[in-house]
Design a protein around this motif. Structure first.
Motif, short mmCIF file in Angstrom:
data_model
loop_
_atom_site.label_atom_id
_atom_site.label_comp_id
_atom_site.label_asym_id
_atom_site.label_seq_id
_atom_site.Cartn_x
_atom_site.Cartn_y
_atom_site.Cartn_z
N GLN A 56 0.72 -1.12 0.09
CA GLN A 56 0.00 -0.28 -0.19
C GLN A 56 0.78 1.28 0.02
N MET A 57 1.90 1.14 0.83
CA MET A 57 2.97 2.47 0.88
C MET A 57 3.67 2.63 -0.64
N VAL A 58 4.12 1.59 -1.23
CA VAL A 58 4.71 1.72 -2.52
C VAL A 58 3.84 2.36 -3.47
N PHE A 59 2.61 1.94 -3.40
CA PHE A 59 1.79 2.34 -4.72
C PHE A 59 0.60 3.22 -4.42
N GLN A 60 0.69 3.84 -3.06
CA GLN A 60 -0.19 4.88 -2.56
C GLN A 60 -0.50 5.97 -3.63
N TYR A 61 -1.76 6.26 -4.06
CA TYR A 61 -2.00 7.20 -5.09
C TYR A 61 -3.53 7.89 -4.56
N PRO A 62 -3.58 9.14 -4.55
CA PRO A 62 -2.03 9.98 -4.89
C PRO A 62 -1.16 10.23 -3.42
N GLY A 63 0.13 10.76 -3.82
CA GLY A 63 0.69 11.02 -3.00
C GLY A 63 1.81 9.95 -2.71
N GLY A 64 2.02 9.12 -3.61
CA GLY A 64 3.09 8.10 -3.45
C GLY A 64 4.39 8.13 -4.00
N PHE A 65 4.97 7.39 -4.66
CA PHE A 65 6.22 7.46 -5.12
C PHE A 65 6.33 7.70 -6.68
N GLU A 66 6.90 8.83 -7.29
CA GLU A 66 7.14 9.05 -8.64
C GLU A 66 7.67 8.12 -9.41
N ALA A 67 8.66 7.17 -8.65
CA ALA A 67 9.43 6.13 -9.47
C ALA A 67 8.33 5.03 -9.82
N THR A 68 7.35 4.76 -9.16
CA THR A 68 6.44 3.48 -9.76
C THR A 68 5.84 3.88 -10.95
N GLN A 69 6.08 4.97 -11.56
CA GLN A 69 5.60 5.32 -12.83
C GLN A 69 6.64 5.09 -13.95
N LYS A 70 7.81 4.70 -13.58
CA LYS A 70 9.06 4.61 -14.41
C LYS A 70 9.26 3.12 -14.67
N GLY A 71 9.65 2.71 -15.93
CA GLY A 71 10.12 1.23 -16.11
C GLY A 71 11.09 0.78 -15.17
N TYR A 72 12.18 1.60 -14.87
CA TYR A 72 13.20 1.43 -14.04
C TYR A 72 12.84 0.47 -12.75
N PHE A 73 11.87 1.12 -12.16
CA PHE A 73 11.07 0.51 -10.80
C PHE A 73 10.79 -0.99 -11.01
N TYR A 74 10.49 -1.30 -12.15
CA TYR A 74 9.79 -2.90 -12.51
C TYR A 74 10.99 -3.57 -12.78
N GLN A 75 12.17 -3.44 -12.69
CA GLN A 75 12.96 -4.37 -13.00
C GLN A 75 13.35 -5.12 -11.76
N ARG A 76 13.82 -6.58 -11.65
CA ARG A 76 14.08 -7.33 -10.59
C ARG A 76 14.99 -6.61 -9.63
N ALA A 77 14.58 -6.96 -8.41
CA ALA A 77 15.19 -6.65 -7.28
C ALA A 77 16.66 -7.15 -7.39
N ARG A 78 17.68 -6.44 -6.98
CA ARG A 78 19.09 -6.86 -6.98
C ARG A 78 19.62 -7.16 -5.44
N ALA A 79 20.74 -7.88 -5.03
CA ALA A 79 20.96 -8.48 -3.62
C ALA A 79 21.38 -7.19 -2.93
N ASN A 80 22.10 -6.30 -3.49
CA ASN A 80 22.13 -5.06 -2.60
C ASN A 80 21.18 -4.29 -2.07
N GLU A 81 20.20 -3.87 -2.78
CA GLU A 81 18.97 -3.36 -2.43
C GLU A 81 18.09 -3.92 -1.58
N ILE A 82 18.17 -5.56 -1.83
CA ILE A 82 17.08 -6.26 -0.97
C ILE A 82 17.88 -6.52 0.58
#
Length: 143
Positions: A56-82
């Motif tokens: 819910q926090m990641v996809f909150q609308y309105p008022g959420g994160f701009e990054a969820t509207q960009k393709g880069y967000f939808y790439q697989r999570a990497r070990a460092n960020e996990i």
């Protein structure tokens, strides 16, 4: 011990968010974005009263994160960020995002307030803003 409920998919979702929002800020910048996310789940105040989990926090609308509207967000999570996502889910806090619910990247200096919320400080290009404790006491609770 986790300070917010998180499945393995939630951890990966938060990892993708912190990378997409702050990869250019390095690990510490990504940790701070993670702090903001975890704080929003814990807050139960202001714009974040209906937020009860990471998805819910990641996809909150309105008022959420701009990054969820960009393709880069939808790439697989990497070990460092996990790994970084697990740190903030487990309660690690990083100033100036320790109690912050908002951040943004201004073109100039950080304003003293943003939407009536005080500036907590700046890290590289992001300014962080936190509520006053009276408005959001849950953000300030220790774990």
């Amino acid at each position: 011990m986790a300070v917010v409920r998180a499945t393995e998919e939630d951890v990966k979702l938060l990892a993708r968010l912190i990378r997409a929002e702050a990869e250019g800020e390095g690990n510490l910048g990504m940790l701070m974005v993670g702090n903001v996310g975890v704080n929003r789940v814990r807050a139960n105040c202001l714009d974040f009263q209906p937020i009860t989990d990471i998805r819910q926090m990641v996809f909150q609308y309105p008022g959420g994160f701009e990054a969820t509207q960009k393709g880069y967000f939808y790439q697989r999570a990497r070990a460092n960020e996990i790994r970084l996502a697990r740190k903030v889910i487990n309660g690690e806090r990083y100033h100036p995002a320790s109690f912050s619910l908002w951040f943004f990247k201004p073109t100039e200096d950080c304003p003293a307030q943003w939407f009536d919320q005080p500036n907590a400080g700046r890290y590289k290009s992001h300014c962080f803003f936190q509520p006053v404790p009276e408005n959001c006491p849950a953000v300030y609770q220790t774990y």
